[in-house]
Design an enzyme around this catalytic site. Structure first.
Site, mmCIF file in Angstrom:
data_model
loop_
_atom_site.group_PDB
_atom_site.id
_atom_site.type_symbol
_atom_site.label_atom_id
_atom_site.label_comp_id
_atom_site.label_asym_id
_atom_site.label_seq_id
_atom_site.Cartn_x
_atom_site.Cartn_y
_atom_site.Cartn_z
ATOM 1 N N GLU A 51 -55.249 -12.299 -24.999
ATOM 2 C CA GLU A 51 -55.496 -11.845 -26.575
ATOM 3 C C GLU A 51 -53.977 -12.543 -26.922
ATOM 4 O O GLU A 51 -53.028 -12.686 -26.093
ATOM 5 C CB GLU A 51 -55.065 -10.331 -26.846
ATOM 6 C CG GLU A 51 -54.943 -9.969 -28.138
ATOM 7 C CD GLU A 51 -54.705 -8.657 -28.267
ATOM 8 O OE1 GLU A 51 -55.123 -8.026 -29.515
ATOM 9 O OE2 GLU A 51 -54.064 -7.872 -27.616
ATOM 10 N N LYS A 59 -63.434 -7.665 -32.500
ATOM 11 C CA LYS A 59 -62.542 -6.156 -32.087
ATOM 12 C C LYS A 59 -63.439 -5.238 -32.981
ATOM 13 O O LYS A 59 -62.980 -5.270 -34.250
ATOM 14 C CB LYS A 59 -61.139 -6.425 -32.011
ATOM 15 C CG LYS A 59 -60.424 -5.237 -31.541
ATOM 16 C CD LYS A 59 -59.085 -5.409 -31.593
ATOM 17 C CE LYS A 59 -58.386 -4.149 -30.769
ATOM 18 N NZ LYS A 59 -56.912 -4.361 -30.513
ATOM 19 N N CYS A 117 -57.653 -5.430 -25.959
ATOM 20 C CA CYS A 117 -56.266 -4.682 -25.958
ATOM 21 C C CYS A 117 -57.048 -3.343 -25.650
ATOM 22 O O CYS A 117 -57.596 -2.845 -24.815
ATOM 23 C CB CYS A 117 -55.493 -4.765 -27.202
ATOM 24 S SG CYS A 117 -54.047 -3.812 -26.951
#
EC number: 2.3.1.269
Length: 499
Positions: free
Chosen positions: A257, A320, A372
């Site tokens: 990321e 995401k 994440c």
């Protein structure tokens, strides 16, 4: 005063059951303390207060490291950073408070039923609420303590929440033994562990002959450098340098990321250039980037290389879904936005992707991606796993939290996802912990934190669907709700009989 400090102490103790300490019995002792101090208190309000204080001790010690990003990167002084952590801990402490209220109100008698059914059912409901309300924050459910413990074999069957359920039963049996001065509850604990321990050696998956060479790159770019626009080219060159070194020996290359510190439109020429190089070498690159779609920005994963030309509207992409509160998405925007504007704080407000998304298709491999802290949402991960899924992928940037315990906690929760699903998990993190985790949750290989390096391994696909992937938390949650419905009607009946 003694009860207050006791509640805070037992709550604080829980943190050492998780990584990097990994003293798994601490979670049982911590819950034992919570149950002792609340069942010993006859007043519901006072019990709830003690449950709240236990939560403060628990959550403050588990998430204190968030102050590093608040203080260093958002420019909020240390005093107010700690106040923010206390406020967040206070919010999260509402859930153990709910647990205490449910157990005290519906199961007031100290007996086997309370600790074997009532308390674990109440815990299950409170933890489900914690994972759903507002944006959800299921950080460090107590079941994660068992990633190295004797109950880890339950993860592919009932998941981390189910393990939490069993841990509440074990802690409850210890409390019952203490109150009743009896060894029978201890025998019951031995029975549970004896019954479940052999599951640690059972495989819910089979290894396919299909494999590929995968390289995970850890750039180790500091957060200060990453957010400096003058350093963009230097950061990109750092990743390119390692990529060129391994491109001939790897089929799939993974960047973490934030590896590309600009949005997809701004970096288009760079992306086209590297896409061309990858095609010549017949390799793929998977990387994190910010994407623009219909005037909205997304934290996303894109793929470069392969047979198809790079397109910014490619379907082989992931957006995401679980955005970080305040870091990527402002919750209660209409209320909080004016406050943050007055404080002079400008927060990023990204758009989230869909709950269900296509797997990434790389050669003939199907990969379920996450970015994440999405990896802590086990229920969503398992709902996106299909019968043809080959790997799980998570990319992260934990440089926000320095050398604290936060990245280690994050890493161990990723291990639980591999164990629950029976899939190899590929984890690329900017500053660590970059690793390949086996389908049994065990570490295959990893890089040290804070080094600029790569991890190159041949990774095999696995076949099979675990019971947890099929059913999730539904059986235990259904059982818990039924318990409370029955208890509610019994409670009503007793009130009428009393009157």
């Amino acid at each position: 005063m003694i009860k207050i400090f006791t509640a805070l102490f037992f709550g604080s103790l829980n943190v050492i059951s998780f990584s990097p300490y990994n003293f798994w019995p601490a979670s049982i002792i911590s819950i034992f303390g919570l149950l002792i101090i609340t069942t010993n208190c006859k007043n519901l309000i006072n019990s709830a207060k003690l449950g709240f204080l236990w939560g403060i001790g628990n959550f403050f010690n588990e998430i204190y490291w968030i102050y590093i990003s608040i203080n260093k990167f958002f420019g909020i002084n240390l005093f107010f950073s700690i106040i923010i952590i206390l406020l967040l801990s206070s919010y999260l402490s509402l859930y153990p408070t709910i647990f205490v209220i449910l157990t005290k109100f519906f199961f007031p008698k100290i007996n086997f039923f309370l600790f074997c059914v009532g308390a674990p059912s109440a815990w299950m409901i409170s933890e489900i609420l914690r994972s759903k309300i507002l944006t959800g924050f299921p950080w460090l459910e107590i079941g994660y303590s068992q990633i190295n413990g004797p109950l880890k074999g339950l993860a592919p069957i009932i998941g981390v929440s189910g393990i939490s359920y069993i841990l509440i039963i074990i802690s409850g049996m210890c409390v019952l033994s203490f109150y009743k001065k009896s060894y029978y509850p201890i025998i019951f604990i031995i029975f549970i562990i004896t019954l479940t321990y052999p599951l640690n050696f059972f495989k819910w998956y089979s290894v396919k002959e299909k494999s590929t060479k995968i390289a995970l790159i850890q750039g180790n770019i500091s957060q200060h450098t990453y957010i400096d626009n003058n350093q963009i080219q230097k950061n990109l060159e750092q990743y390119l340098k390692i990529t060129k070194k391994i491109i001939n020996s790897s089929n799939i290359i993974i960047w973490p990321e934030s590896a590309i510190p600009c949005d997809e439109i701004s970096c288009r020429n760079f992306l086209l250039k590297i896409d061309k190089e990858l095609k010549l070498k017949k390799s793929y690159l998977i990387t994190g980037i910010i994407s623009l779609k219909k005037s909205n920005y997304y934290n996303s994963i894109i793929t470069l290389g392969g047979n198809s030309p790079y397109l910014d509207n490619s379907k082989n992409k992931y957006y995401k879904y679980n955005l970080v509160p305040f870091g990527e998405k402002l919750p209660l925007k209409s209320i909080l936005n004016p406050i943050f504007n007055k404080l002079g704080l400008s927060l990023i407000d990204l758009k989230k992707g869909d709950f269900f998304q296509n797997q990434l298709k790389i050669f003939d491999f199907n990969i379920v991606p996450s970015i994440c802290y999405e990896i802590i949402f086990g229920d969503r991960i398992r709902k996106n796993v299909k019968i043809n899924t080959d790997f799980l992928l998570t990319i992260s940037n934990d440089s926000w939290f320095g050398d604290s315990i936060g990245p280690w906690q994050h890493f161990n929760m990723a291990r639980m996802r591999a164990l629950e699903t029976g899939k190899n998990l590929l984890r690329a993190s900017n500053n660590g912990i970059t690793a390949i985790i086996g389908p049994n949750g065990e570490l295959k290989s990893k890089l040290p934190q804070f080094v600029n390096d790569f991890l190159l391994e041949e990774v095999f696909s696995t076949m099979g669907v675990t019971p947890y992937v099929k059913f999730g938390n539904i059986p235990l949650l259904f059982f818990s709700i039924i318990c409370f419905i029955i208890s509610f009607f019994i409670k009503i009946k007793l009130i009428f009989l009393k009157n």
